[in-house]
Design an enzyme around this catalytic site. Structure first.
Site, mmCIF file in Angstrom:
data_model
loop_
_atom_site.group_PDB
_atom_site.id
_atom_site.type_symbol
_atom_site.label_atom_id
_atom_site.label_comp_id
_atom_site.label_asym_id
_atom_site.label_seq_id
_atom_site.Cartn_x
_atom_site.Cartn_y
_atom_site.Cartn_z
ATOM 1 N N HIS A 1 0.857 -1.201 0.000
ATOM 2 C CA HIS A 1 0.000 0.000 0.000
ATOM 3 C C HIS A 1 0.894 1.253 0.000
ATOM 4 C CE1 HIS A 1 -4.104 -1.681 1.550
ATOM 5 N NE2 HIS A 1 -3.580 -2.449 0.620
ATOM 6 N N GLU B 1 0.767 4.116 1.408
ATOM 7 C CA GLU B 1 1.101 4.725 2.710
ATOM 8 C C GLU B 1 2.240 3.972 3.397
ATOM 9 O OE1 GLU B 1 -1.863 3.669 1.587
ATOM 10 O OE2 GLU B 1 -3.486 4.478 2.809
ATOM 11 N N CYS C 1 -6.583 2.314 5.156
ATOM 12 C CA CYS C 1 -7.240 1.138 5.761
ATOM 13 C C CYS C 1 -6.698 0.935 7.185
ATOM 14 C CB CYS C 1 -6.950 -0.098 4.908
ATOM 15 S SG CYS C 1 -5.224 -0.656 5.001
ATOM 16 N N CYS D 1 -2.826 0.559 7.363
ATOM 17 C CA CYS D 1 -2.074 1.801 7.163
ATOM 18 C C CYS D 1 -2.338 2.808 8.281
ATOM 19 C CB CYS D 1 -2.399 2.383 5.793
ATOM 20 S SG CYS D 1 -1.873 1.282 4.456
#
Lengths: 164, 164
Positions: A65, A67, A95, A98
């Site tokens: 991801h 992030e 999410c 993260c």
């Protein structure tokens, strides 16, 4: 205009500048077959210290991801797993994974372009930025370019459905 | 003993075997100045496909939690960010970041030795393994060697306080 409003206006301009950059990065990642999401970490002096697009497919890892990769790169650059004083800009609400990483990294502030009603953990499904049981809290806000980010994601999934 | 109990007993023996290995790994990581926590990913055939100790200080990254590193290594080994069919064994209940990663990775089952009442996100502060809004659920249980893991952590923090 009061002084406070001037300061807010200045911050809004700064947020817009960084979110524009995040959106541009996200658009590029779409070309690599990734869901178009990108993130930047900015230090207290307004310097970009790391950035990443979503790399989950490219790097074949659940840690791909945008992030998480941006946070990891920021840690490496600063030589610390603590990112106090830093702001994360991201095109989609983080999410749980993260948002949990942002708590762990002691981030100061998070600005995201658009909400993720199904999985967002900074206001939608939960809010880890202000959780009564956790030992770190941070400022979080839905910032500029909501429509741009939302449309970019919608178009991506629409195209994907047509291709399949 | 019924057949079902025999099966449960078999699973308990398997869980004990893997948790013993995780505890032994965690003890080693203490020597490197890390909080003694370790994790293993085991596939559906009972084969260990990855393992890691806590590496947050050694690698200077917020992504250094044992669970995240073990998940990342499992993804690399299997060539997929999805870990369906796999079980994660970990000596301490995962935090939000790690529990969120387990959801993202579509893990099947998680066994942890001891609860983390302050930050655990698989039953203590929250339970991400069975969250009504999330699109993946998994079996989670507090397994064997609770006392060993708990004592190891308590001794670590006691020693650290004495040193400071």
């Amino acid at each position: 205009m009061t002084l406070k409003n001037q300061a807010n206006d200045g911050q809004q301009q700064i947020d817009l500048k960084f979110m524009k950059k995040a959106i541009a990065l996200a658009r590029k990642s779409e070309l690599a077959g990734e869901i178009p999401i990108a993130a930047l970490v900015v230090d207290k002096n307004g310097r970009i210290i790391s950035q990443s697009t979503n790399l989950r497919e490219t790097k074949t890892t659940v840690l791909g991801h945008a992030e998480l990769v941006a946070l990891h790169r920021a840690c490496k650059k600063l030589g610390s797993w603590r990112l106090n004083g830093c702001t994360l800009y991201v095109t989609l609400e983080p999410c749980f994974m993260c948002a949990g990483a942002l708590v762990q990294a002691r981030i100061d502030r998070v600005v995201f372009a658009t909400h993720d009603p199904k999985a967002g953990a900074l206001g939608s499904v939960a809010d880890l930025s202000n959780h009564e049981k956790l030992n770190h809290r941070f400022v979080t806000q839905q910032g500029p370019l909501q429509e741009e980010s939302s449309q970019m994601l919608k178009n991506f999934f629409k195209k994907k459905r047509t291709q399949n």
